[in-house]
Design a protein around this motif. Sequence first.
Motif, PDB file in Angstrom:
ATOM      1  N   ILE A  24      30.386  46.998 -63.380  1.00  0.00           N
ATOM      2  CA  ILE A  24      29.264  46.152 -63.672  1.00  0.00           C
ATOM      3  C   ILE A  24      28.786  46.789 -65.149  1.00  0.00           C
ATOM      4  N   VAL A  59      28.134  44.633 -68.444  1.00  0.00           N
ATOM      5  CA  VAL A  59      26.868  44.573 -69.192  1.00  0.00           C
ATOM      6  C   VAL A  59      26.836  45.159 -70.685  1.00  0.00           C
ATOM      7  N   ASN A  60      27.358  46.370 -70.568  1.00  0.00           N
ATOM      8  CA  ASN A  60      27.447  47.138 -71.984  1.00  0.00           C
ATOM      9  C   ASN A  60      28.432  46.403 -73.112  1.00  0.00           C
ATOM     10  N   LEU A  82      19.913  43.853 -66.362  1.00  0.00           N
ATOM     11  CA  LEU A  82      21.017  42.936 -66.102  1.00  0.00           C
ATOM     12  C   LEU A  82      22.077  43.620 -65.238  1.00  0.00           C
ATOM     13  N   ARG A  83      22.094  45.046 -65.380  1.00  0.00           N
ATOM     14  CA  ARG A  83      22.955  45.476 -64.368  1.00  0.00           C
ATOM     15  C   ARG A  83      22.562  45.419 -63.037  1.00  0.00           C
ATOM     16  N   GLY A 107      19.435  46.384 -70.327  1.00  0.00           N
ATOM     17  CA  GLY A 107      20.706  46.948 -69.797  1.00  0.00           C
ATOM     18  C   GLY A 107      20.403  46.977 -68.404  1.00  0.00           C
ATOM     19  N   LEU A 128      28.408  37.053 -69.063  1.00  0.00           N
ATOM     20  CA  LEU A 128      27.866  37.908 -67.962  1.00  0.00           C
ATOM     21  C   LEU A 128      28.581  37.260 -66.574  1.00  0.00           C
ATOM     22  N   HIS A 170      20.688  42.711 -61.930  1.00  0.00           N
ATOM     23  CA  HIS A 170      20.803  41.489 -61.564  1.00  0.00           C
ATOM     24  C   HIS A 170      22.335  41.069 -60.941  1.00  0.00           C
ATOM     25  N   VAL A 171      23.185  41.538 -61.949  1.00  0.00           N
ATOM     26  CA  VAL A 171      24.793  41.101 -61.581  1.00  0.00           C
ATOM     27  C   VAL A 171      25.050  42.038 -60.512  1.00  0.00           C
ATOM     28  N   TYR A 197      24.431  49.720 -78.139  1.00  0.00           N
ATOM     29  CA  TYR A 197      25.258  49.263 -77.226  1.00  0.00           C
ATOM     30  C   TYR A 197      26.665  49.113 -78.106  1.00  0.00           C
ATOM     31  N   LEU A 211      26.383  43.071 -74.276  1.00  0.00           N
ATOM     32  CA  LEU A 211      25.161  43.515 -75.220  1.00  0.00           C
ATOM     33  C   LEU A 211      25.654  43.929 -76.451  1.00  0.00           C
TER      34      LEU A 211
END
Length: 196
Positions: free
Chosen positions: A180, A184-185, A85-86, A82, A160, A88-89, A196, A188
Motif C-alpha cells: 500500500i 501511494v508513493n 492516503l495510506r 501520504g 489509487l 484510507h487505502v 515522492y 504521488l
Amino acid sequence: MITSPSSVRRSERSRRAILQSALDLCTERGYGHVTIEAIAARAGVSKKTIYRWWPSKGAVLLEAFSDALIDATPFVDTGDIGADLRAHVAGAVKLLSVPPFGPAYAGILSELHHDDLLARRLREELVDPRVEEAIGRLRSAQEQGQIPPGADLPLAVEMLYGPVYYRHVLRKPVQDEETIATLVNHVLRSLRAPGY
C-alpha cells in the motif's frame, strides 16, 4: 401523510435488520445463494417491505456495503497526504478482505453486467461520491503545496483505487502495508508531489 416518531424508529430498525440479515446470509451462503425471501425471513419483515425500499438483493447489499465502506475509509486531513492516503487505502483493503463485505461487493460487481439499475446506483450512491471526496482530499493537499498545481487529480484517484479493485475482483492476495505504501508513493510521484 405524517410519519410518527415511532414509525420512523420501526422503519430504521427494520432497515438495519434487513441490511444485517443480507450480510449474514452472504457470509453463510455466498452471494449467489442469497434471496430476497431469505433476507425477509431472517429480518422478520415481509418481502413487500424490502421491495418498497430496494429493487433487488444487489441493491440491499450495496447499501449495507456502502455504509460499512464509508465508516471504514474516512477521508481525514492530518496535513500529510501520504499518511492519509495510506490509511484510507488500508481501510478499503481491510474491508474488502473480510466476510461479509468482500464477498458481498464481489457479488455486486458481478451483477453490474446484467443489471443496469444496480450499475447506475453503484455509480451514483457509492463510486461518484467517494471519488469526489478523494479528489477533494487531494485538492486540499494541492492547496497546502503537497501536490503541484495542474496535477490530474481524477486520474490519481483511479490510480489509487484501480489496483485495490483489480486484486479484489481477481481474488489475488490483498495488499499488505508495504505494498500500500508503494502504491501511494507511486501515485504521488506520478503527480510530482514533493518528497515522492
